[in-house]
Design a protein around this motif. Structure first.
Motif, PDB file in Angstrom:
ATOM      1  N   CYS A 311       0.862  -1.178   0.000  1.00 27.38           N
ATOM      2  CA  CYS A 311       0.000   0.000   0.000  1.00 27.38           C
ATOM      3  C   CYS A 311       0.901   1.232   0.000  1.00 27.38           C
ATOM      4  N   THR A 312       0.486   2.261  -0.710  1.00 26.30           N
ATOM      5  CA  THR A 312       1.334   3.459  -0.816  1.00 26.30           C
ATOM      6  C   THR A 312       1.214   4.374   0.403  1.00 26.30           C
ATOM      7  N   GLU A 313       0.279   4.071   1.325  1.00 24.08           N
ATOM      8  CA  GLU A 313       0.072   4.975   2.461  1.00 24.08           C
ATOM      9  C   GLU A 313       0.381   4.332   3.814  1.00 24.08           C
ATOM     10  N   CYS A 314       0.107   3.025   3.978  1.00 23.02           N
ATOM     11  CA  CYS A 314       0.381   2.367   5.263  1.00 23.02           C
ATOM     12  C   CYS A 314       1.386   1.235   5.050  1.00 23.02           C
ATOM     13  N   VAL A 315       2.053   0.830   6.129  1.00 22.48           N
ATOM     14  CA  VAL A 315       3.115  -0.177   6.004  1.00 22.48           C
ATOM     15  C   VAL A 315       2.631  -1.594   6.320  1.00 22.48           C
ATOM     16  N   ASP A 316       1.414  -1.723   6.846  1.00 22.27           N
ATOM     17  CA  ASP A 316       0.940  -3.036   7.290  1.00 22.27           C
ATOM     18  C   ASP A 316       0.215  -3.822   6.209  1.00 22.27           C
ATOM     19  N   THR A 317      -0.176  -3.160   5.130  1.00 21.71           N
ATOM     20  CA  THR A 317      -1.061  -3.787   4.148  1.00 21.71           C
ATOM     21  C   THR A 317      -0.301  -4.085   2.864  1.00 21.71           C
ATOM     22  N   LEU A 318      -0.268  -5.373   2.508  1.00 23.27           N
ATOM     23  CA  LEU A 318       0.473  -5.829   1.337  1.00 23.27           C
ATOM     24  C   LEU A 318      -0.430  -6.699   0.469  1.00 23.27           C
ATOM     25  N   PHE A 319      -0.217  -6.606  -0.840  1.00 27.64           N
ATOM     26  CA  PHE A 319      -1.048  -7.339  -1.786  1.00 27.64           C
ATOM     27  C   PHE A 319      -0.178  -8.204  -2.685  1.00 27.64           C
ATOM     28  N   CYS A 320      -0.838  -9.147  -3.382  1.00 32.86           N
ATOM     29  CA  CYS A 320      -0.088 -10.059  -4.254  1.00 32.86           C
ATOM     30  C   CYS A 320       0.100  -9.485  -5.652  1.00 32.86           C
ATOM     31  N   ASN A 321      -0.762  -8.554  -6.047  1.00 31.73           N
ATOM     32  CA  ASN A 321      -0.623  -7.938  -7.360  1.00 31.73           C
ATOM     33  C   ASN A 321      -1.412  -6.631  -7.400  1.00 31.73           C
ATOM     34  N   MET A 322      -1.287  -5.917  -8.519  1.00 34.44           N
ATOM     35  CA  MET A 322      -1.940  -4.618  -8.645  1.00 34.44           C
ATOM     36  C   MET A 322      -3.462  -4.748  -8.694  1.00 34.44           C
ATOM     37  N   LYS A 323      -3.968  -5.855  -9.231  1.00 34.44           N
ATOM     38  CA  LYS A 323      -5.418  -6.062  -9.293  1.00 34.44           C
ATOM     39  C   LYS A 323      -6.015  -6.087  -7.892  1.00 34.44           C
ATOM     40  N   CYS A 324      -5.380  -6.832  -6.987  1.00 37.12           N
ATOM     41  CA  CYS A 324      -5.878  -6.901  -5.608  1.00 37.12           C
ATOM     42  C   CYS A 324      -5.769  -5.544  -4.916  1.00 37.12           C
ATOM     43  N   TRP A 325      -4.694  -4.832  -5.185  1.00 37.25           N
ATOM     44  CA  TRP A 325      -4.514  -3.491  -4.625  1.00 37.25           C
ATOM     45  C   TRP A 325      -5.676  -2.592  -5.049  1.00 37.25           C
ATOM     46  N   ASP A 326      -5.998  -2.598  -6.334  1.00 33.33           N
ATOM     47  CA  ASP A 326      -7.084  -1.758  -6.848  1.00 33.33           C
ATOM     48  C   ASP A 326      -8.428  -2.179  -6.266  1.00 33.33           C
ATOM     49  N   GLU A 327      -8.660  -3.496  -6.197  1.00 34.00           N
ATOM     50  CA  GLU A 327      -9.933  -3.995  -5.654  1.00 34.00           C
ATOM     51  C   GLU A 327     -10.108  -3.572  -4.196  1.00 34.00           C
ATOM     52  N   ALA A 328      -9.031  -3.690  -3.418  1.00 31.96           N
ATOM     53  CA  ALA A 328      -9.099  -3.343  -2.000  1.00 31.96           C
ATOM     54  C   ALA A 328      -9.395  -1.866  -1.811  1.00 31.96           C
ATOM     55  N   CYS A 329      -8.746  -1.028  -2.587  1.00 33.79           N
ATOM     56  CA  CYS A 329      -8.942   0.419  -2.449  1.00 33.79           C
ATOM     57  C   CYS A 329     -10.353   0.833  -2.845  1.00 33.79           C
ATOM     58  N   LEU A 330     -10.922   0.170  -3.829  1.00 39.71           N
ATOM     59  CA  LEU A 330     -12.286   0.492  -4.248  1.00 39.71           C
ATOM     60  C   LEU A 330     -13.317  -0.004  -3.250  1.00 39.71           C
ATOM     61  N   SER A 331     -12.986  -1.091  -2.526  1.00 35.79           N
ATOM     62  CA  SER A 331     -13.964  -1.705  -1.633  1.00 35.79           C
ATOM     63  C   SER A 331     -13.847  -1.212  -0.197  1.00 35.79           C
ATOM     64  N   TYR A 332     -12.764  -1.514   0.491  1.00 34.67           N
ATOM     65  CA  TYR A 332     -12.689  -1.293   1.934  1.00 34.67           C
ATOM     66  C   TYR A 332     -11.443  -0.551   2.398  1.00 34.67           C
ATOM     67  N   HIS A 333     -10.310  -0.711   1.683  1.00 40.11           N
ATOM     68  CA  HIS A 333      -9.052  -0.208   2.236  1.00 40.11           C
ATOM     69  C   HIS A 333      -8.983   1.318   2.261  1.00 40.11           C
ATOM     70  N   ARG A 334      -9.750   1.988   1.426  1.00 40.76           N
ATOM     71  CA  ARG A 334      -9.760   3.457   1.454  1.00 40.76           C
ATOM     72  C   ARG A 334     -10.217   3.973   2.813  1.00 40.76           C
ATOM     73  N   TRP A 335     -11.006   3.165   3.549  1.00 40.04           N
ATOM     74  CA  TRP A 335     -11.469   3.577   4.871  1.00 40.04           C
ATOM     75  C   TRP A 335     -10.661   2.936   6.003  1.00 40.04           C
ATOM     76  N   LEU A 336      -9.960   1.853   5.709  1.00 40.59           N
ATOM     77  CA  LEU A 336      -9.184   1.175   6.750  1.00 40.59           C
ATOM     78  C   LEU A 336      -7.726   1.618   6.787  1.00 40.59           C
ATOM     79  N   CYS A 337      -7.262   2.250   5.718  1.00 38.44           N
ATOM     80  CA  CYS A 337      -5.839   2.579   5.611  1.00 38.44           C
ATOM     81  C   CYS A 337      -5.372   3.482   6.749  1.00 38.44           C
TER      82      CYS A 337
END
Length: 774
Positions: A311-337
């Motif tokens: 994740c470009t903002e927090c150090v605890d959140t890691l993804f396996c690829n860019m697709k998962c990163w995008d999906e997470a940000c659109l769904s929940y991570h924008r509020w959990l970051c």
């Protein structure tokens, strides 16, 4: 008790304890009040009007937010540059694996606004290139470009990706990029890089005919993504087809309802052992924070190995690829970051999953799955005042976080995204959604419900972790570890038994449920809620189930006499009459009763001698451990043999101390290259482990895998292949491998971690057996 000022410095658990102390839940939330409440919003409305509570929570969150920049675990340019510098040193020394890890840390700590983030990823792609991991290298180059790697400097990355394509025999893709590079002067390249490009032109010419037939030539800024995930067996879906009225469940089972029992699952036809009953993707999950070995994507739970997308903002959140990163940000991570940046998520345990569950529910377009989740039981009216207060104020704190520190309330129209999705008004929380207070009440009530649902319905996602033992890495040890907690609405319909007739396994976030015995039509499908009779005594099981799930278990393992002393058998001394397990009748003083032959032993002399012998055996074991530390393995073997002899004389044959001794002896024999006695000792542990954990257990499978490691090595290294010992081991190895594969086929599947190991050993054994008639 601490002052209010000190409370602001506390962890959330301690804040909860403080608020419980000053609020006295039994007075503020009477037990009868909870029992008579119709829904969660009644309780939450009560708590939200307590200004002492809400003020304390607001101040605590504000303090946590203000301290986020002081946290050690945060984006930091100096930290990122340090790891990059260390990575460069290791790269120059050609220590590519080490440099890979350092570049990853540099990327994790690099602030999103700095050029160090794409540079760290690009550097990591270079390490991957020299490690010949071409697909991962391409993935990192794509990521570096997406993150803003300087356009002028991209030429070297494109050259690297061309070389990867060539290694992967994808010449057409390589030629496309070469053509683009030849026609562009926008990239800075060294003379050496230009020479490499010139040489690559030959490849372009070889492939030009193929390229001419393609009209949609891709620009280099849109490099074709050929990254492929590691090959794995395809997950077999439900053999009988999916039940149209029961999502993710086999057509051979169905949900029923009975007064006083609620919903439960039964077989609607005869089910064979090994049949798959559920294949269900998690509605959502969170990784276990305290698992330091976690290398799994926060979005899909697949392993990212050593090349995560941070994740470009927090150090605890890691993804396996860019697709998962995008999906997470659109769904929940924008509020959990931000909660991650504040260190909040690490403090709130399972309620982290409740927060994520709310965000996923608000953004999902699958209303049917949404309703499956909402209808899960909560046991709301069975809560103690203390639990209701604790969960309730946590829900309020998370609501205040969403309201004050995120755009959740701005982004989400609560009526459209939540309230309108409910298909059954009985489960929809009754709140007006006009004022900000109304919205806070609605969201906090939903969060409170989700917390309760997860307490009752959360599933542990587990995996097998393989580690080397301490004896020169000659023997592998497998252990099951928890990597995440997830919610599976359909599988949650199963009731509990301490002796279940199904078993769970996981492929990433997908839950696979299989029958471990034949199940007759009309028989209930029973799952274990983590308190198996083979692993926990009855009293502890009953207490655990009562405290978490609010019921008294009446399964056969809790009611039938033959189960009563099951656990005690493995710590029992030997019966002098039949050698069975001799158990204390009242757990304190003689007489002792044999659970096999029924003999009663009153003789104190026998019991005293047994206890004395145990002391001597323990001393021998300690002596052996001392010799192991000193590196004197032969002396350690001698002491352990004395220990084993004593323990076999006084203890029941399946006693856990005998198993521990046999296992350590086997490891020592391996270390001194004596494989036959190692095999002999492990054969005894196999019988004991099957007795303890069952014929379909992963423990038995692990032990079979362990012994066949030694057997295969013996068969490969032994020169005297005509001896009876050699032929005997051949037969045993085949039997053990077949048994292990049968366990995996019945209760797990080819995606299980051990499956490939078993198949490899079976192939080796097949080649050896070609020369023998056994």
């Amino acid at each position: 008790m601490s002052t209010a000022k000190n409370v602001l410095e506390m962890s959330w658990d301690n804040v909860v304890n403080y608020l419980q102390y000053i609020s006295e839940p039994k007075k503020t939330i009477p037990q009868n009040g909870i029992k008579n409440m119709k829904c969660e919003s009644e309780l939450m409305s009560h708590l939200l009007t307590n200004q002492q509570i809400t003020k304390c929570i607001s101040l605590w969150l504000s303090k946590l937010y203000d301290k986020r920049e002081l946290r050690k675990e945060k984006k930091n340019l100096d930290t990122s540059m340090f790891y990059k510098s260390e990575g460069n040193k290791e790269f120059q020394l050609k220590n590519y694996n080490t440099s890979l890890k350092l570049y990853t840390k540099s990327a994790i700590y690099a602030p999103s606004s700095s050029i160090d983030l794409p540079v760290a990823v690009a550097n990591r792609s270079a390490a991957l290139f020299y490690l010949e991991r071409w697909q991962d290298c391409i993935k990192d180059i794509e990521l570096a470009i997406k993150l803003g790697y300087p356009e002028k400097s991209r030429g070297k990355l494109y050259l690297r990706i061309v070389e990867c394509y060539l290694k992967l025999n994808k010449k057409i893709l390589a030629a496309r990029i070469i053509s683009e590079l030849n026609n562009s002067n926008q990239y800075d390249m060294t003379n050496e890089q230009r020479e490499r490009l010139q040489k690559m032109n030959e490849i372009k010419l070889q492939s030009v005919n193929a390229i001419d037939g393609i009209n949609d030539v891709h620009r280099t800024c849109n490099i074709v993504n050929v990254t492929e995930s590691p090959s794995q067996p395809k997950l077999k879906r439900l053999k009988s087809g999916e039940n149209p009225n029961f999502r993710s469940a086999s057509a051979s089972i169905e949900v029923k309802h009975a007064p006083g029992k609620g919903r439960y699952v039964v077989a609607n036809r005869n089910i064979k052992k090994g049949e798959t009953l559920f294949v269900e993707d998690a509605f959502t999950f969170v990784l276990v924070n305290n698992n330091k070995d976690n290398t799994h994507c926060h979005n899909c739970c697949k392993s990212y190995l050593d090349v995560p997308v941070p994740c470009t903002e927090c150090v605890d959140t890691l993804f396996c690829n860019m697709k998962c990163w995008d999906e997470a940000c659109l769904s929940y991570h924008r509020w959990l970051c931000l909660a991650s940046q504040m260190g909040l998520l690490r403090q709130i345990g399972i309620t982290h999953l409740a927060l994520k569950l709310l965000c996923v529910c608000a953004t999902t377009t699958n209303n049917e799955k949404f309703n499956d989740v909402q209808q899960l039981v909560t046991n709301f009216n069975k809560l103690t005042p203390e639990d209701a207060f604790s969960y309730g104020i946590t829900a309020i704190m998370l609501t205040f976080y969403l309201s004050k520190y995120t755009d959740f309330f701005k982004d989400i129209n609560l009526k459209e995204c939540l309230a309108s999705k409910f298909s059954n008004d009985d489960f929809n929380i009754k709140c007006d959604l006009v004022t900000e207070d109304d919205k806070r009440l609605y969201v906090s009530s939903l969060l409170f419900r989700h917390i309760l649902q997860l307490v009752c319905n959360g599933h542990a996602i587990t995996k097998i972790n393989v580690t080397a033992d301490d004896h020169e890495n000659k023997l592998l040890i497998e252990e099951q570890i928890r990597i995440a907690t997830a919610i599976y609405p359909s599988a949650s319909m199963m009731n509990h038994s301490c002796d279940p007739n199904i078993i769970n396994s996981f492929l990433d976030q997908t839950l696979i449920v299989k029958a471990i015995q034949d199940i007759k039509e009309g028989e209930e499908i029973l799952h274990c809620y983590g308190v198996d009779f083979r692993r926990m005594p009855k009293a502890e099981r009953q207490e655990s189930l009562e405290s978490q799930y609010y019921f008294t278990c009446n399964c056969k393992a809790c009611t039938m006499p033959e189960y009563e002393n099951f656990m005690k058998r493995f710590t029992a001394i030997k019966c002098p009459e039949c050698s069975g397990p001799l158990l204390l009748c009242d757990d304190h003083d003689p007489p002792m009763l044999c659970s096999d032959c029924g003999a009663t032993v009153f003789e104190l002399t026998y019991i005293y001698k047994a206890k004395q012998a145990q002391v001597y055996a323990k001393n021998y074991f300690k002596e052996a451990e001392y010799y192991i530390r000193e590196g004197n393995l032969e002396e350690a073997v001698i002491e352990l043999k004395k220990c084993l002899s004593l323990r076999k004389n006084i203890l029941y044959k399946y006693h856990e101390d005998i198993i521990i001794t046999l296992d350590l002896l086997a490891k020592l024999y391996i270390s001194i290259d004596q494989r036959l006695p190692a095999i002999y000792h492990l054969e005894h542990t196999i019988v004991a482990i099957e007795e303890r954990y069952g014929s379909c257990s992963i423990e038995l499978c692990n032990e079979l895998n362990k012994i066949t490691d030694i057997c295969i090595t013996y068969l490969q290294m032994e020169s005297n292949t005509t001896s009876k010992f050699y032929k005997n081991i051949l037969k045993k190895t085949r039997r053990y491998l077949n048994n292990a594969q049968q366990i995996l086929d019945i209760v797990y599947g080819p995606w299980h971690e051990i499956y490939n190991e078993i198949e490899t050993k079976m192939a080796i054994l097949f080649n050896i057996l070609q020369n023998f008639n056994v």
